[in-house]
Design an enzyme around this catalytic site. Structure first.
Site, PDB file in Angstrom:
ATOM      1  N   GLU A  97       6.738   6.387  15.617  1.00 21.06           N
ATOM      2  CA  GLU A  97       7.153   5.631  14.512  1.00 21.06           C
ATOM      3  C   GLU A  97       6.200   4.411  14.151  1.00 21.06           C
ATOM      4  OE1 GLU A  97       8.418   5.176  11.665  1.00 21.06           O
ATOM      5  OE2 GLU A  97      10.486   5.200  11.410  1.00 21.06           O
ATOM      6  N   ASP A  98       6.094   4.172  12.881  1.00 21.34           N
ATOM      7  CA  ASP A  98       5.214   3.099  12.387  1.00 21.34           C
ATOM      8  C   ASP A  98       5.765   1.700  12.862  1.00 21.34           C
ATOM      9  OD1 ASP A  98       7.294   3.245  10.809  1.00 21.34           O
ATOM     10  OD2 ASP A  98       6.037   3.188   8.982  1.00 21.34           O
ATOM     11  N   ASP A 101      12.403  -1.844  12.394  1.00 27.23           N
ATOM     12  CA  ASP A 101      12.574  -2.919  11.611  1.00 27.23           C
ATOM     13  C   ASP A 101      14.076  -3.375  11.997  1.00 27.23           C
ATOM     14  OD1 ASP A 101      12.343  -5.070   9.784  1.00 27.23           O
ATOM     15  OD2 ASP A 101      12.878  -3.838   8.096  1.00 27.23           O
ATOM     16  N   PHE A 150       6.118  -8.716   5.938  1.00 20.06           N
ATOM     17  CA  PHE A 150       6.020  -7.573   5.342  1.00 20.06           C
ATOM     18  C   PHE A 150       4.434  -7.038   5.764  1.00 20.06           C
ATOM     19  CE2 PHE A 150       5.403  -3.997   2.660  1.00 20.06           C
ATOM     20  CZ  PHE A 150       6.981  -3.221   2.641  1.00 20.06           C
ATOM     21  N   ARG A 163      -1.559   2.246   2.967  1.00 19.85           N
ATOM     22  CA  ARG A 163      -1.488   3.094   4.246  1.00 19.85           C
ATOM     23  C   ARG A 163      -2.799   3.455   4.888  1.00 19.85           C
ATOM     24  NH1 ARG A 163       3.722   5.182   4.474  1.00 19.85           N
ATOM     25  NH2 ARG A 163       4.746   5.902   2.389  1.00 19.85           N
TER      26      ARG A 163
HETATM   27  P1  IMP Z   1      14.539   0.474   9.776  1.00 19.99           P
HETATM   28  O1  IMP Z   1      14.148   0.091  11.157  1.00 19.99           O
HETATM   29  O2  IMP Z   1      15.747   1.455   9.762  1.00 19.99           O
HETATM   30  O3  IMP Z   1      14.946  -1.045   9.034  1.00 19.99           O
HETATM   31  O4  IMP Z   1      13.437   0.966   8.873  1.00 19.99           O
HETATM   32  C1  IMP Z   1      12.258   1.027   9.287  1.00 19.99           C
HETATM   33  C2  IMP Z   1      11.527   1.626   8.266  1.00 19.99           C
HETATM   34  O5  IMP Z   1      11.545   0.537   7.092  1.00 19.99           O
HETATM   35  C3  IMP Z   1      10.174   1.695   8.671  1.00 19.99           C
HETATM   36  O6  IMP Z   1       9.956   3.230   8.895  1.00 19.99           O
HETATM   37  C4  IMP Z   1       9.270   1.727   7.452  1.00 19.99           C
HETATM   38  O7  IMP Z   1       8.983   2.739   6.854  1.00 19.99           O
HETATM   39  C5  IMP Z   1       9.945   0.592   6.748  1.00 19.99           C
HETATM   40  N1  IMP Z   1       9.464  -0.917   6.912  1.00 19.99           N
HETATM   41  C6  IMP Z   1      10.276  -1.680   7.775  1.00 19.99           C
HETATM   42  N2  IMP Z   1       9.172  -2.799   7.717  1.00 19.99           N
HETATM   43  C7  IMP Z   1       8.068  -2.722   7.130  1.00 19.99           C
HETATM   44  C8  IMP Z   1       7.043  -3.411   7.001  1.00 19.99           C
HETATM   45  O8  IMP Z   1       6.834  -4.544   7.158  1.00 19.99           O
HETATM   46  N3  IMP Z   1       5.909  -2.788   6.184  1.00 19.99           N
HETATM   47  C9  IMP Z   1       6.301  -1.418   5.647  1.00 19.99           C
HETATM   48  N4  IMP Z   1       7.156  -0.789   6.000  1.00 19.99           N
HETATM   49  C10 IMP Z   1       8.171  -1.370   6.557  1.00 19.99           C
HETATM   50 MG    MG Z   2       8.909   4.627   8.734  1.00 21.38          MG
END
Ligand code: IMP
Ligand code: MG
Length: 172
Positions: A97-98, A101, A150, A163
């Site tokens: 994963e990237d 969050d 962010f 990206r």
């Molecule tokens: P979560 O952990 O379910 O809240 O969501 C994670 C997803 O939200 C990631 O896979 C990203 O696609 C997006 N995301 C969360 N924080 C960021 C950020 O700082 N920049 C860009 N995308 C983010």
């Molecule tokens: Mg993602």
């Protein structure tokens, strides 16, 4: 509109860290074949760079998910937009994963994958924002822990842009 982007983690630092992760993962999976699952689109840049630095056998597959509803703070139920091409039964799965969050997406995704009978499931994320966690997620490999900002670059987008930046930056 073009946003101002401030560098948080340089290209050199990211590359060095991915090499370290690749070495650690290769050691941990010695003698095995790792089935890398990339969560599109954000995880794609990281997965390619990571895969190149893994020295054990690797296979890859892709998955695309989105949160139900437009509100990202919704129920935490994710919709599979593109499912995997191959079965993960009895395979050693490493989800790439990237960023983690709130943890909602990954928590749901990992539970779903575990139900498909893999030999093992682990998670590798380039970035982790621990301050934002709402749902507990066990992260096995983390590139960098970052503050609640962010970020864009290395696969991460703002309105689908940035990206392709080779570093991690903060907007504003
Ligand atoms: P979560 O952990 O379910 O809240 O969501 C994670 C997803 O939200 C990631 O896979 C990203 O696609 C997006 N995301 C969360 N924080 C960021 C950020 O700082 N920049 C860009 N995308 C983010
Ligand atoms: Mg993602």
């Amino acid at each position: 509109m073009t946003e101002k982007i401030r560098e948080l983690i340089s290209e050199v630092e990211v590359d060095r860290r991915i090499s370290e992760l690749g070495a650690q993962i290769s050691k941990d999976y010695a003698g095995k074949c790792i089935h890398l699952i990339c969560v599109l689109k954000g995880g794609s840049f990281f997965m390619c760079e990571l895969a190149k630095r893994i020295t054990v056998d690797v296979t890859i597959d892709f998955m695309s998910v989105s949160s139900y509803g437009s509100d990202t703070k919704s129920s935490g139920v994710v919709k599979i937009v593109k499912d995997l091409d191959e079965s993960i039964k009895d395979r050693d799965v490493l989800v790439v994963e990237d960023i983690v969050d709130s943890g909602r997406t990954l928590s749901y995704l990992l539970d779903m994958l575990k139900d498909r009978g893999p030999e093992s499931v682990k998670l590798c994320t380039l970035l982790d924002k621990p301050d934002r966690r709402v749902v507990d997620v066990n992260v096995d490999y983390t590139g960098f822990r970052i503050p609640d900002e962010f970020v864009v670059g290395y696969g991460l987008d703002y309105n689908q842009k940035y990206r392709n930046l080779p570093f991690i930056g903060i907007i504003g």
